[in-house]
Design a protein around this motif. Sequence first.
Motif, PDB file in Angstrom:
ATOM      1  N   UNK A 195       0.830  -1.203   0.000  1.00  0.00           N
ATOM      2  CA  UNK A 195       0.000   0.000   0.000  1.00  0.00           C
ATOM      3  C   UNK A 195       0.865   1.254   0.000  1.00  0.00           C
ATOM      4  N   UNK A 196       1.856   1.289   0.870  1.00  0.00           N
ATOM      5  CA  UNK A 196       2.692   2.483   1.001  1.00  0.00           C
ATOM      6  C   UNK A 196       3.690   2.579  -0.144  1.00  0.00           C
ATOM      7  N   UNK A 197       4.126   3.801  -0.424  1.00  0.00           N
ATOM      8  CA  UNK A 197       5.119   4.031  -1.474  1.00  0.00           C
ATOM      9  C   UNK A 197       6.436   3.337  -1.152  1.00  0.00           C
ATOM     10  N   UNK A 198       6.753   3.256   0.147  1.00  0.00           N
ATOM     11  CA  UNK A 198       8.016   2.632   0.564  1.00  0.00           C
ATOM     12  C   UNK A 198       8.028   1.153   0.212  1.00  0.00           C
ATOM     13  N   UNK A 199       6.950   0.438   0.537  1.00  0.00           N
ATOM     14  CA  UNK A 199       6.887  -0.991   0.225  1.00  0.00           C
ATOM     15  C   UNK A 199       6.787  -1.230  -1.273  1.00  0.00           C
ATOM     16  N   UNK A 200       6.073  -0.384  -1.978  1.00  0.00           N
ATOM     17  CA  UNK A 200       5.997  -0.535  -3.442  1.00  0.00           C
ATOM     18  C   UNK A 200       7.383  -0.425  -4.071  1.00  0.00           C
ATOM     19  N   UNK A 201       8.166   0.544  -3.597  1.00  0.00           N
ATOM     20  CA  UNK A 201       9.511   0.726  -4.141  1.00  0.00           C
ATOM     21  C   UNK A 201      10.424  -0.421  -3.721  1.00  0.00           C
ATOM     22  N   UNK A 202      10.250  -0.931  -2.503  1.00  0.00           N
ATOM     23  CA  UNK A 202      11.053  -2.068  -2.050  1.00  0.00           C
ATOM     24  C   UNK A 202      10.817  -3.277  -2.942  1.00  0.00           C
ATOM     25  N   UNK A 203       9.568  -3.519  -3.294  1.00  0.00           N
ATOM     26  CA  UNK A 203       9.238  -4.623  -4.194  1.00  0.00           C
ATOM     27  C   UNK A 203       9.799  -4.366  -5.600  1.00  0.00           C
ATOM     28  N   UNK A 204       9.692  -3.138  -6.059  1.00  0.00           N
ATOM     29  CA  UNK A 204      10.204  -2.804  -7.390  1.00  0.00           C
ATOM     30  C   UNK A 204      11.707  -3.053  -7.490  1.00  0.00           C
ATOM     31  N   UNK A 205      12.438  -2.606  -6.477  1.00  0.00           N
ATOM     32  CA  UNK A 205      13.886  -2.811  -6.455  1.00  0.00           C
ATOM     33  C   UNK A 205      14.213  -4.301  -6.361  1.00  0.00           C
ATOM     34  N   UNK A 206      13.477  -5.021  -5.516  1.00  0.00           N
ATOM     35  CA  UNK A 206      13.715  -6.457  -5.343  1.00  0.00           C
ATOM     36  C   UNK A 206      13.534  -7.206  -6.652  1.00  0.00           C
ATOM     37  N   UNK A 207      12.434  -6.938  -7.335  1.00  0.00           N
ATOM     38  CA  UNK A 207      12.193  -7.608  -8.613  1.00  0.00           C
ATOM     39  C   UNK A 207      13.251  -7.217  -9.642  1.00  0.00           C
ATOM     40  N   UNK A 208      13.703  -5.976  -9.581  1.00  0.00           N
ATOM     41  CA  UNK A 208      14.758  -5.530 -10.479  1.00  0.00           C
ATOM     42  C   UNK A 208      16.064  -6.253 -10.226  1.00  0.00           C
TER      43      UNK A 208
END
Length: 272
Positions: A195-208
Amino acid sequence: DSQELLSVLNLFLVPDCPMVGVHLNSYAEARQVPLDKTFWHVMEQDLAGCEHLGDQVEVINFGVSSYGTAQELITLQRHVWKYSPDIVLLAFLTGNDVRNNSSVLEQDIYRPYFVYKDNELILDESYLLHSAYRKRWYAKLWHQGVIHSRILQVINETRNAINQNKQKAKMEALSVDPTVGSEMGLDNMIYREPISAVWKEAWRVTEGLISLMHDEVKNKGARFFVATLSSSIQVYPDPEVRQNFAKELGVGGLDYPDLRIKALGARKNFRF
C-alpha cells in the motif's frame, strides 16, 4: 526441502552440465547446522547418486549471514563465475529479503543498496562513507569495549532500544508497518499487496535485482533458479494460528510474496 529441489534440478541436469552453483542467503550459510545436515550438502550427495551424473556434481554454497539480494547480486558478479557453475540457485526469504533491499525499511547505513535512477538500477555507494567510520580507532575501541564490558553492553542495548522506537515512529509516519522485523511473519506487510510508497519501491527494487541476476546468469550461459523460503508463520503447524494471523492482516492467505516471485519468473522466463 532438499528432495523437492532435487526433483526439479534433476530434470535439467545432463552429463555435460554437472555442477550446481548455489548462490543463497543466510539460511544457506547455516552456521547453526552441522555441515552434513545442510540442505545444499544433502542435495549434492543425492544428486551424486543419480546414475547419469555419478560423482560429477559439486554444490558450492555462497550464503552469507544477513546478506540481502543486493549483496547477493554483487557476490554473483564478483565471486561466483570463477567456478563456472552450470546452475545458479537463489534462495529467497520473502520474510525479510524485500525489506533488506530498502534503505528506509532496513535502516542499516553499512549495507549497500540499489536504487532506480532514470529507470535503471544503480548501486548507491553512500554506504562506503559510513563504512569508513568502522575503521577509525575510536569506533574500534567502542566495539571492543562492548564485547568485553557488561556496562557498555547495557548502554549499547539502551541506545539500540531508543533508536528502534525512533524507527517505529518514522515507519508509522510513512504508513509502514511498525512491526517490521519482529516475528511472527518477520515483515508482516509482505503478505499483502503493498500500500505504502516505501513498500511498493522495495518490491520494485527487489524484482529488479532478481531480474539482473537472471540476466547475468543467462548471459554466462548458465541456468537460473529461484526458490522461496518459508517464514515460520507460513508453516506454523496449527492452521487456526495461521488463519488468525492472516485475518488480522486482512488477507485471505500468506502466499502473496511467493506468488509474486513466481509471476516474476513467468515474465522473465526463469525456473521458480
